[in-house]
Design a protein around this motif. Structure first.
Motif, PDB file in Angstrom:
ATOM      1  N   LEU A 148       1.391  21.958  13.821  1.00  0.00           N
ATOM      2  CA  LEU A 148       0.007  22.393  13.633  1.00  0.00           C
ATOM      3  C   LEU A 148      -0.922  21.724  14.644  1.00  0.00           C
ATOM      4  CD1 LEU A 148      -0.259  22.408   9.733  1.00  0.00           C
ATOM      5  CD2 LEU A 148      -0.265  24.386  11.259  1.00  0.00           C
ATOM      6  N   LEU A 149      -0.725  20.430  14.868  1.00  0.00           N
ATOM      7  CA  LEU A 149      -1.551  19.718  15.847  1.00  0.00           C
ATOM      8  C   LEU A 149      -1.336  20.271  17.245  1.00  0.00           C
ATOM      9  CD1 LEU A 149      -1.202  16.013  14.606  1.00  0.00           C
ATOM     10  CD2 LEU A 149      -3.236  17.461  14.515  1.00  0.00           C
ATOM     11  N   ALA A 150      -0.078  20.590  17.576  1.00  0.00           N
ATOM     12  CA  ALA A 150       0.210  21.162  18.895  1.00  0.00           C
ATOM     13  C   ALA A 150      -0.458  22.517  19.056  1.00  0.00           C
ATOM     14  CB  ALA A 150       1.714  21.279  19.091  1.00  0.00           C
ATOM     15  N   ALA A 151      -0.450  23.320  17.978  1.00  0.00           N
ATOM     16  CA  ALA A 151      -1.093  24.641  18.043  1.00  0.00           C
ATOM     17  C   ALA A 151      -2.599  24.502  18.221  1.00  0.00           C
ATOM     18  CB  ALA A 151      -0.781  25.428  16.770  1.00  0.00           C
ATOM     19  N   VAL A 152      -3.186  23.548  17.489  1.00  0.00           N
ATOM     20  CA  VAL A 152      -4.622  23.307  17.624  1.00  0.00           C
ATOM     21  C   VAL A 152      -4.957  22.846  19.037  1.00  0.00           C
ATOM     22  CG1 VAL A 152      -6.538  21.840  16.873  1.00  0.00           C
ATOM     23  CG2 VAL A 152      -4.996  22.845  15.179  1.00  0.00           C
TER      24      VAL A 152
END
Length: 520
Positions: A30-34
Motif C-alpha cells: 500500500l505504501l509503495a502504491a501511494v
C-alpha cells in the motif's frame, strides 16, 4: 471427524490480509502504491506548470511592446534607508527622484508616445500638471488654526496620494494635520513596482507615523486612514505594534475597501513572471501592458505587485493571529471601515469574517454599501455575489456595530442605513436623504474615496483641461479597444461619499468637548 468453530476460524485467511499476505507485506504494498501515485501526481503538476509557463512565455512575445514607463526604474531608497533617515529625508529624496525621472522620461519618449492621452507627455490631457499640483507626491496639509490632531492617510496599490486628497482636506478642515505619504514604487512609472514592495511600503508607513507622533507630542489624537492595500498596511502597522507589546500610537483607524484577503491567483502570481528571467520574454513580468492615460494611477500592472499585495495580506493574517494568541486584541484601536458588498479586487466577506469577527468590544463599526436592489435591476444581479449582504444583519449579536447602506425597498430608490449596534438584537433604520442613482447597480472597490465632484473620477464637469474618467462613455463593438470595456464602465466615484464623510467626521474630536463631534 468434527472440526471445532475455533479451528475453522483459525484456518481462514485474515480479512485484512487478502490472498494470504501477511499484514506487513500488505502495508508495504500500500505504501509503495501511494508513493507511485504521489510521484505521478508530482510529475503531472510539474508538467502542468511547465505547460503554463511555456504558454506564458509564448504570450509574452505577442501584444504591445514595452514602453519607457515599463523599463525605466526610478532610484528610490531601500527599506532600511527609509527607516533610518526618516520623513524629511524621504520627502527630499522623493523630490530628487521625480526630477531625475522626468528628465529621463522626456528624453526617452518617441513620436508615437506624444499623444493627448499619455500621462508622461507634459502637454497631454492626462498630465498631472493639468491639476496645478502633482498629487503623485507625498503631501502634508496644515490646518489654518490651532492643530487639534494628526491624520496619516495611506493610498492603495498602483495608486498615488491623490486618492487620499479629499479625505485629507476633510481632516484639515477639522483642524488636523493631514500627512499623505507616497508608497515607494507609486506615482512615478509602473516599472517602479517591479522593484519596490511591501518592505519599502511598511517603512514609509512607519516613518509617516513617526512624524505624526512627533507632531502630536503625546497630547493630540492620531488617526490612521488606509485605502485598499493602504488599509492592509495601516492595519499591519497597528497589529505589529500590538504583537511586540509596544504602546498604541493610533487612536482611530479608518479603512476603505480594506485588502484583508485577495483572490487566489495573487498567491501564485510569481509563477507567471518566471519566463521574464530570459530577456526575450521580458513582457511576462507584466499582467497588463496598457496605455497610461490616468495621471494618478497605473493602468499597467506587473506580476511582482500582485505577489507583494498577497504577501501583505499574509503578513497581516500572521500578525493578527499572533496578537489574538497573546490576548492583545484589546490594544487594537476602534476601527471604522467602509466596504462595497461586491468587490472584484478584495474579498468583501473576509472583512467581516477575518477582521471584524476577530475584534474585541472596542467600539468598532463596519459599514457595507449594498447593491441597488430596485425591482428593475435585481434580476440582473448575481445571487452568489450579493445575497450574503441580505443576511449580514441577522444572527447572534456581534461585538461591533454593523451598518448596511442600501435601497429602502425593491420599489423605492431612497437610501437608508440599517444598523445593528454592538451587542444588540434590534435593527435601527435611518433615512440618509440620498437616492441610489438609477444608472448605478453597485459601488466598486475603487470608488469609495472619491466624491461625485472629484475632477478626475467624479461624474460632474470640473472645468479642467483633463479627461474626466468618471464620466467617460464610449460605445462601439467589442474587442476593438486595447483596454477592457469593463474598466471604462467600472464605477469610479462614491455616490454616498457625503454619508461616509459625515461618519468619519463624527469620529474626529470636537473642539469644544475633546470627544467625537462635528467640525467647528
Amino acid at each position: 471427524m468434527t472440526t471445532s468453530s475455533d479451528e475453522r476460524r483459525a484456518s481462514r485467511p485474515a480479512a485484512h490480509a487478502p490472498h494470504g499476505l501477511p499484514p506487513r507485506s500488505l502495508a508495504r504494498r500500500l505504501l509503495a502504491a501511494v508513493a507511485r501515485l504521489a510521484r505521478k501526481s508530482a510529475l503531472l503538476v510539474v508538467l502542468v506548470v511547465l505547460a503554463l509557463v511555456g504558454m506564458r512565455a509564448y504570450l509574452a512575445t505577442q501584444g504591445p511592446v514595452l514602453r519607457p514607463w515599463h523599463t525605466l526604474v526610478p532610484d528610490e531608497p531601500s527599506a532600511g534607508a527609509i527607516s533610518r533617515d526618516g520623513w524629511p529625508a524621504y520627502v527630499a529624496a522623493e523630490a530628487r527622484m521625480f526630477e531625475q525621472l522626468h528628465r529621463r522620461m522626456q528624453s526617452s519618449l518617441e513620436a508615437g508616445d506624444r499623444t493627448p492621452l499619455n500621462r508622461y507627455y507634459d502637454p497631454s490631457l492626462a498630465s498631472p500638471a493639468s491639476f496645478g499640483h502633482d498629487w503623485n507626491r507625498s503631501f502634508v496639509l496644515e490646518p489654518s488654526g490651532a492643530i487639534r490632531g494628526v491624520a496619516v492617510l495611506v493610498h492603495g496599490l498602483t495608486d498615488s496620494p491623490y486618492s487620499m486628497r479629499t479625505l485629507a482636506e476633510l481632516y484639515r478642515q477639522h483642524g488636523f494635520v493631514a500627512i499623505a505619504p507616497r508608497m515607494p514604487g507609486h506615482g512615478t512609472v509602473p516599472a517602479a513596482l517591479t522593484r519596490e514592495g511591501r518592505k519599502e511600503w511598511m517603512a514609509a508607513v512607519d516613518i509617516a507615523m513617526d512624524e505624526a507622533r512627533r507632531r502630536a507630542a503625546g497630547r493630540l489624537p492620531v488617526h490612521l486612514v488606509g485605502y485598499s492595500n493602504g488599509a492592509a498596511l495601516s492595519l499591519l502597522h497597528v497589529m505589529r505594534r500590538a504583537e511586540r507589546g509596544e504602546r498604541r500610537d493610533v487612536d482611530q483607524l479608518v479603512l476603505l475597501s480594506p485588502m484583508i484577503e485577495v483572490n487566489a491567483f495573487a498567491r501564485y502570481a510569481g509563477l507567471a513572471g518566471l519566463p521574464a528571467l530570459f530577456p526575450r520574454y521580458a513582457k511576462s513580468a507584466w499582467l497588463d501592458l496598457l496605455p497610461e492615460y490616468n495621471p494618478f494611477k497605473y493602468n499597467s500592472f506587473p506580476v511582482r505587485a500582485a505577489r507583494e499585495s498577497y504577501l501583505v495580506t499574509a503578513d497581516l493574517q500572521k500578525a493578527m493571529a499572533s496578537v489574538a494568541a497573546q490576548q492583545r486584541m484589546d490594544q487594537v484601536p476602534p476601527i471604522l471601515a467602509f466596504q462595497s458588498v461586491v468587490d472584484d479586487t478584495v474579498g468583501a466577506r473576509a472583512v467581516v469574517t477575518r477582521l471584524f469577527d476577530t475584534l474585541g468590544s472596542n467600539g468598532s463599526e463596519l459599514v457595507l454599501f449594498d447593491v441597488n436592489r430596485k425591482r428593475v435591476l435585481n434580476p440582473l444581479l448575481s445571487p452568489q455575489a450579493t445575497d450574503w449582504a441580505r443576511h449580514a444583519l441577522q444572527g447572534p449579536p456581534r461585538r461591533y456595530t454593523l451598518t448596511l447602506v442600501g435601497t429602502a425597498s425593491d420599489d423605492d430608490a431612497s437610501v437608508v442605513a440599517r444598523s445593528r449596534a454592538a451587542g444588540a438584537n434590534g435593527i435601527e433604520v435611518l433615512n440618509t436623504g440620498m437616492t441610489y442613482p438609477a444608472d448605478v447597480f453597485s459601488l466598486s472597490h475603487v470608488a469609495l474615496p472619491f466624491p461625485p465632484d472629484d475632477p478626475l473620477y467624479g461624474n460632474r464637469p470640473s472645468g479642467l483641461r483633463i479627461v474626466p474618467l468618471g464620466s467617460v462613455a464610449v460605445r462601439g463593438e467589442r474587442r476593438a479597444l486595447v483596454v477592457s470595456q469593463d474598466s471604462l464602465s467600472r464605477l469610479s466615484y462614491n455616490p454616498f461619499h457625503a454619508y461616509m464623510a459625515a461618519r468619519i467626521s463624527a469620529k474626529i474630536p470636537s473642539q469644544e468637548t475633546g470627544g467625537p463631534g462635528s467640525s467647528p
